[in-house]
Design a protein around this motif. Structure first.
Motif, PDB file in Angstrom:
ATOM      1  N   GLU A 246       0.049  10.413  -9.603  1.00  0.00           N
ATOM      2  CA  GLU A 246      -1.141  10.050 -10.995  1.00  0.00           C
ATOM      3  C   GLU A 246      -1.883  10.402 -11.326  1.00  0.00           C
ATOM      4  OE1 GLU A 246      -1.207   8.183 -13.444  1.00  0.00           O
ATOM      5  OE2 GLU A 246       0.431   6.510 -12.445  1.00  0.00           O
ATOM      6  N   VAL A 247      -2.322  10.985 -10.087  1.00  0.00           N
ATOM      7  CA  VAL A 247      -3.311  12.555 -10.829  1.00  0.00           C
ATOM      8  C   VAL A 247      -2.667  13.698 -11.579  1.00  0.00           C
ATOM      9  CG1 VAL A 247      -4.202  14.433 -10.018  1.00  0.00           C
ATOM     10  CG2 VAL A 247      -4.207  12.137  -8.821  1.00  0.00           C
TER      11      VAL A 247
ATOM     12  N   PHE B   8       0.560  -1.258   0.240  1.00  0.00           N
ATOM     13  CA  PHE B   8       0.416  -0.361  -0.255  1.00  0.00           C
ATOM     14  C   PHE B   8       1.545   1.230  -0.020  1.00  0.00           C
ATOM     15  CE2 PHE B   8      -3.853  -2.960   0.850  1.00  0.00           C
ATOM     16  CZ  PHE B   8      -4.776  -2.611   0.719  1.00  0.00           C
TER      17      PHE B   8
ATOM     18  N   VAL C 159      -8.143  10.092  -3.916  1.00  0.00           N
ATOM     19  CA  VAL C 159      -7.323  10.506  -4.601  1.00  0.00           C
ATOM     20  C   VAL C 159      -7.942   9.149  -5.671  1.00  0.00           C
ATOM     21  CG1 VAL C 159      -4.350   9.923  -5.164  1.00  0.00           C
ATOM     22  CG2 VAL C 159      -5.996  11.558  -3.271  1.00  0.00           C
TER      23      VAL C 159
ATOM     24  N   VAL D 195       1.966   2.306  -3.318  1.00  0.00           N
ATOM     25  CA  VAL D 195       0.573   2.653  -4.141  1.00  0.00           C
ATOM     26  C   VAL D 195       0.580   4.046  -3.839  1.00  0.00           C
ATOM     27  CG1 VAL D 195      -2.210   2.043  -4.667  1.00  0.00           C
ATOM     28  CG2 VAL D 195       0.161  -0.056  -4.575  1.00  0.00           C
ATOM     29  N   ARG D 196       0.504   4.462  -2.429  1.00  0.00           N
ATOM     30  CA  ARG D 196      -0.044   5.604  -2.384  1.00  0.00           C
ATOM     31  C   ARG D 196       0.612   6.589  -2.896  1.00  0.00           C
ATOM     32  NH1 ARG D 196      -0.685   3.277   3.078  1.00  0.00           N
ATOM     33  NH2 ARG D 196      -2.808   2.937   3.450  1.00  0.00           N
TER      34      ARG D 196
ATOM     35  N   VAL E 240      -0.546   3.622 -16.513  1.00  0.00           N
ATOM     36  CA  VAL E 240      -1.072   4.683 -16.049  1.00  0.00           C
ATOM     37  C   VAL E 240      -1.432   5.585 -17.061  1.00  0.00           C
ATOM     38  CG1 VAL E 240      -3.120   5.677 -14.444  1.00  0.00           C
ATOM     39  CG2 VAL E 240      -1.989   2.711 -13.700  1.00  0.00           C
TER      40      VAL E 240
ATOM     41  N   TYR F 230      -6.615   8.107   0.236  1.00  0.00           N
ATOM     42  CA  TYR F 230      -6.451   7.310  -1.057  1.00  0.00           C
ATOM     43  C   TYR F 230      -7.970   6.778  -1.485  1.00  0.00           C
ATOM     44  CZ  TYR F 230      -2.794   9.421  -0.730  1.00  0.00           C
ATOM     45  OH  TYR F 230      -1.078  10.042  -0.963  1.00  0.00           O
TER      46      TYR F 230
ATOM     47  N   ASP G 276      -0.674  -5.589   2.122  1.00  0.00           N
ATOM     48  CA  ASP G 276      -0.313  -6.053   0.789  1.00  0.00           C
ATOM     49  C   ASP G 276       0.038  -6.873   0.387  1.00  0.00           C
ATOM     50  OD1 ASP G 276       0.722  -3.047   1.771  1.00  0.00           O
ATOM     51  OD2 ASP G 276       2.451  -3.614   2.153  1.00  0.00           O
TER      52      ASP G 276
ATOM     53  N   ARG H 203      -6.905  -1.839 -12.508  1.00  0.00           N
ATOM     54  CA  ARG H 203      -5.383  -2.205 -11.790  1.00  0.00           C
ATOM     55  C   ARG H 203      -6.256  -0.323 -10.542  1.00  0.00           C
ATOM     56  NH1 ARG H 203       0.791  -1.275 -12.576  1.00  0.00           N
ATOM     57  NH2 ARG H 203       0.936  -2.146 -11.123  1.00  0.00           N
TER      58      ARG H 203
ATOM     59  N   MET I  14      -0.044   6.730  -6.899  1.00  0.00           N
ATOM     60  CA  MET I  14      -1.727   6.995  -7.177  1.00  0.00           C
ATOM     61  C   MET I  14      -1.740   8.108  -6.934  1.00  0.00           C
ATOM     62  SD  MET I  14      -4.460   5.543  -7.950  1.00  0.00           S
ATOM     63  CE  MET I  14      -4.513   3.963  -7.671  1.00  0.00           C
ATOM     64  N   PHE I  15      -1.052   9.237  -5.685  1.00  0.00           N
ATOM     65  CA  PHE I  15      -0.835  11.103  -5.683  1.00  0.00           C
ATOM     66  C   PHE I  15      -0.387  11.531  -7.038  1.00  0.00           C
ATOM     67  CE2 PHE I  15       1.701  14.372  -4.310  1.00  0.00           C
ATOM     68  CZ  PHE I  15       0.533  15.335  -3.857  1.00  0.00           C
TER      69      PHE I  15
ATOM     70  N   PHE J 161       4.328   0.843 -12.319  1.00  0.00           N
ATOM     71  CA  PHE J 161       2.798   0.957 -12.284  1.00  0.00           C
ATOM     72  C   PHE J 161       2.715   2.451 -13.232  1.00  0.00           C
ATOM     73  CE2 PHE J 161      -0.038   2.921  -8.984  1.00  0.00           C
ATOM     74  CZ  PHE J 161      -0.998   2.661  -9.200  1.00  0.00           C
TER      75      PHE J 161
ATOM     76  N   PRO K  88      -5.140  -1.183 -17.257  1.00  0.00           N
ATOM     77  CA  PRO K  88      -4.628  -0.698 -15.998  1.00  0.00           C
ATOM     78  C   PRO K  88      -6.037   0.970 -15.353  1.00  0.00           C
ATOM     79  CG  PRO K  88      -3.338   0.358 -17.812  1.00  0.00           C
ATOM     80  CD  PRO K  88      -4.460  -0.377 -18.278  1.00  0.00           C
TER      81      PRO K  88
END
Lengths: 277, 124
Positions: free
Chosen positions: A81-82, A71, B108, A74-75, A207, B105, B6, B89, A78-79, A203, B86
């Motif tokens: 990715e914005v 995680f 987000v 991924v956080r 995306v 999140y 995880d 995903r 992902m952040f 990752f 993706p």
């Protein structure tokens, strides 16, 4: 040339591009666009469309086989990715506004930068100094090392976010993963550990590419018969490359490939300025 | 719903990616073989950009073309599956963060998902 022979040459070139892209970590996209435009005289929009698709395949294929994200990374991904997806939308928008020679020149510059960046000595600067914004956004984590848990906190979040927007724009405009700019944002600006920035970058590449690929598809930039050999070739080539990379160190091949990229960069700039693209 | 750890998250994402890429590659390969059998003449020129027809641009029409056994439609369906992989995903990440009750999140990753869907649906 018959359709079969043309497709076979595309497949072979893409196989090589994917193989070299995996060995050097630069990705197949940076080679396939110049090869399609300079060697096969394909319009740069079609070339970018085919390349984007192969970038998604490589990124997802690689992630499926070795990624262990958890995680915390991924956080971070992902952040960021914005920023990259919004950048990718902007990049895809620019493609229809900017002339082919201009795209060619920008592409050439990015190639030269990528080659230079792959030669530069790399330092792992990571730190666990608390950064107010990173703490609030949970951009931190830890990973096991032989000496025990090593923890890290992201630094200079706005600078990293801004660079990621740029990486996304370049990805959408040029059809590449823009791994070199992502590394700049994560290693240099945000001071994340290599381990984290590599998995996160992978990752993010898929995306980000998906964000602009949707637009490319609906605008008709993705020609199926061109994308077919390119996607299959790059995917197979990068899987073979990843296997070879585990077994052998390849500094010589890396150097040769970087020189090829420099040559392609100059060629792209020259052809664009000479009006041959 | 129990929180995903995880390991669970990695397994789900890894399997989904493998499934997506393999399905896409299989469809593209199948369509490619069909295309090469049906087009044995000289290669078309790609030097000038024309843009693909609507049947190869719109997700619904691509799907219809593929089930009618059109070669280019089949390849395009494979590429569409690849583009969706993706996106799926990111959707799994939304679910994962939801099970962890990480509201920040969920928001987000929801935002990223919205940008991706916007591009796919309203891109033109």
């Amino acid at each position: 040339m018959s359709t079969l022979v043309f497709s076979a040459w595309l497949l072979l070139s893409s196989l090589l591009a994917g193989f070299l892209g995996a060995l050097t970590g630069l990705g197949g996209g940076v080679v396939i666009v110049p090869v399609l435009t300079l060697l096969f005289h394909v319009d740069i929009h079609y070339a970018i469309g085919a390349s984007l698709v192969s970038v998604i395949a490589t990124s997802s294929g690689a992630a499926a086989s070795y990624v262990r994200e958890g995680f915390s990374s991924v956080r971070i991904g992902m952040f960021l990715e914005v920023a990259t997806t919004l950048g990718a939308l902007f990049g895809a928008y620019l493609t229809s506004r900017v002339s082919a020679p201009t795209i060619g020149v920008i592409f050439g510059i990015v190639l030269l930068y990528s080659a230079w960046a792959s030669f530069r000595a790399k330092h792992d600067y990571h730190t666990d100094k608390p950064d107010a914004m990173a703490m609030r956004l949970k951009l931190k984590g830890s990973f096991p090392t032989p000496a025990g848990e090593d923890s890290y906190v992201a630094q200079r979040v706005p600078a990293g976010f801004g660079l990621m927007y740029l990486a996304g724009t370049l990805s959408g405009l040029l059809g590449i993963g823009s791994g070199a700019v992502k590394v700049l944002a994560m290693d240099q600006a945000m001071r994340l550990p290599f381990k984290v920035s590599t998995t996160t970058s992978n990752f993010m590449i898929g995306v980000t590419a998906a964000a602009s690929a949707g637009i490319y598809l609906s605008r008709g930039y993705i020609a199926p018969e061109l994308a077919m050999p390119v996607m299959l070739g790059v995917l197979a080539g990068s899987m073979i490359g990843a296997k070879v990379l585990v077994k052998a160190k390849v500094p010589m091949l890396r150097t040769v490939f970087s020189l090829v990229i420099v040559a392609l960069g100059f060629e792209m700039i020259y052809n664009s300025l000479a009006g041959k693209l | 719903m129990r929180a995903w750890d995880d390991q669970r998250m990695d397994d789900i994402i890894s399997n989904m990616l493998r499934f997506g890429v393999l399905t896409a590659a299989a469809l593209v390969f199948l369509g490619g073989v069909m295309y090469l059998f049906q087009n044995q003449g000289p290669v078309a020129s790609y030097h000038h950009f024309h843009g693909e027809p609507i049947t190869l641009r719109d997700p619904v029409q691509i799907f219809l073309g593929a089930i009618h056994g059109r070669a280019r439609g089949m390849i395009q369906l494979g590429l569409l599956v690849l583009i969706i992989t993706p996106i799926a995903r990111v959707f799994m990440c939304v679910v994962g963060f939801f099970t962890q009750r990480d509201r920040l999140y969920v928001a987000v990753s929801g935002l990223v998902l919205a940008v991706l869907l916007y591009s796919l649906v309203f891109g033109h």
